[in-house]
Enzyme design. Structure first.
Site, mmCIF file in Angstrom:
data_model
loop_
_atom_site.group_PDB
_atom_site.id
_atom_site.type_symbol
_atom_site.label_atom_id
_atom_site.label_comp_id
_atom_site.label_asym_id
_atom_site.label_seq_id
_atom_site.Cartn_x
_atom_site.Cartn_y
_atom_site.Cartn_z
ATOM 1 N N SER A 39 55.665 36.151 49.017
ATOM 2 C CA SER A 39 56.674 36.701 48.225
ATOM 3 C C SER A 39 57.655 37.195 49.147
ATOM 4 O O SER A 39 58.488 36.190 49.734
ATOM 5 C CB SER A 39 56.031 38.116 47.481
ATOM 6 N N ASP B 286 50.604 31.766 39.371
ATOM 7 C CA ASP B 286 51.465 32.988 39.894
ATOM 8 C C ASP B 286 52.093 33.630 38.604
ATOM 9 O O ASP B 286 52.888 32.978 38.006
ATOM 10 C CB ASP B 286 52.293 32.518 40.787
ATOM 11 N N HIS C 45 49.562 35.424 42.062
ATOM 12 C CA HIS C 45 50.532 35.961 43.174
ATOM 13 C C HIS C 45 49.891 36.549 44.178
ATOM 14 O O HIS C 45 50.301 36.132 45.507
ATOM 15 C CB HIS C 45 51.680 36.850 42.439
#
Length: 256
Positions: A61, A145, A177
């Site tokens: 991320s 995700d 995610h």
């Protein structure tokens, strides 16, 4: 994840919390976080008890955006980069999280006048960085995700692969995610191990020299693992945490 990483990959992990995350004080900004990551890498590169030729950056991320910049800026210190579920840019993510703003804010590939882009002070344009990275890159994408659309990872890979023939893209059909590593199971860890074996091989000369240097590859990981991890492979037997105050002592400058 970190304990399993150490067990499965037989690696060393160095963790840090950049300013504004985890237990670190200060306020996050692109400039400040970049300096925190650089200070940590500089510290690791100066150690004499690790194999500094096998430092690998791992980022998920936001950690991927930080890791991409760190890798690009340090071709002589970072051996490889692993990106997991990373976005193309914060500008593009603004349109994902706030669809009603999509016409007014976005990255280079978005439509509309983008008149509100000036409001984003930390754009983290990973798509503009990956194409400049020369080291090997592994892209790990969770196709379920729920935060960053998987197409972002596909776009990052396409941009990088157009300039770097040492890129590998692997997707995990049930990965979300934050749990791609869990959903991927053995396949996830085997993928990373094979990537490392191929691109960051063990230094046999150091091993046979009989010195006390730890030749295992290692990771630099931010302490806020459940939010935005940044991780680097470095040579510690056990992972250690580096707080923001420690990073400041290493040379990072507060950006308050």
């Amino acid at each position: 994840m970190v304990r399993i990483m150490i067990q499965r990959l037989q690696c060393n992990v160095f963790m840090l919390s950049y300013r504004g995350y985890g237990a670190s004080d200060g306020y996050p900004s692109q400039h400040g976080i970049t300096r925190d990551a650089q200070a940590a890498l500089d510290h690791l590169s100066q150690r004499t008890d690790i194999d500094t030729s096998r430092i690998i950056v791992f980022g998920r991320s936001l950690g991927g955006a930080v890791g991409a910049v760190l890798t690009k800026n340090n071709p002589d210190k970072v051996a490889a980069l692993i990106l997991e579920n990373t976005f193309t840019s914060i500008l593009d993510m603004a349109g994902v999280l706030l669809p009603f703003l999509k016409w007014f804010i976005g990255g280079p590939g978005s439509k509309g006048p983008k008149v509100l882009n000036f409001l984003v002070r930390s754009p983290w344009s990973t798509i503009d960085v990956v194409g400049k990275i020369k080291q090997p890159i592994l892209f790990l994408s969770g196709l379920q995700d729920e935060m960053v659309p998987p197409v972002h990872m596909q776009m990052l890979y396409a941009k990088a692969a157009a300039h770097n023939n040492r890129c590998l893209f692997v997707d995990f059909p049930s990965g979300m995610h934050m749990d791609t590593w869990l959903a991927g199971g053995d396949h996830y860890w085997r993928t990373i191990q094979q990537f490392i074996d191929q691109n960051v091989p063990e230094n046999r000369e150091s091993e046979s020299s009989g010195d006390d240097k730890d030749v295992a590859f290692s990771f630099l990981l931010d302490e806020a693992e459940d939010i935005y991890p940044l991780c680097c492979c470095v040579g510690f037997r056990n992972y250690r945490k580096l707080s923001f105050s420690s990073v400041t002592k290493l040379g990072a400058v507060r950006d308050l």
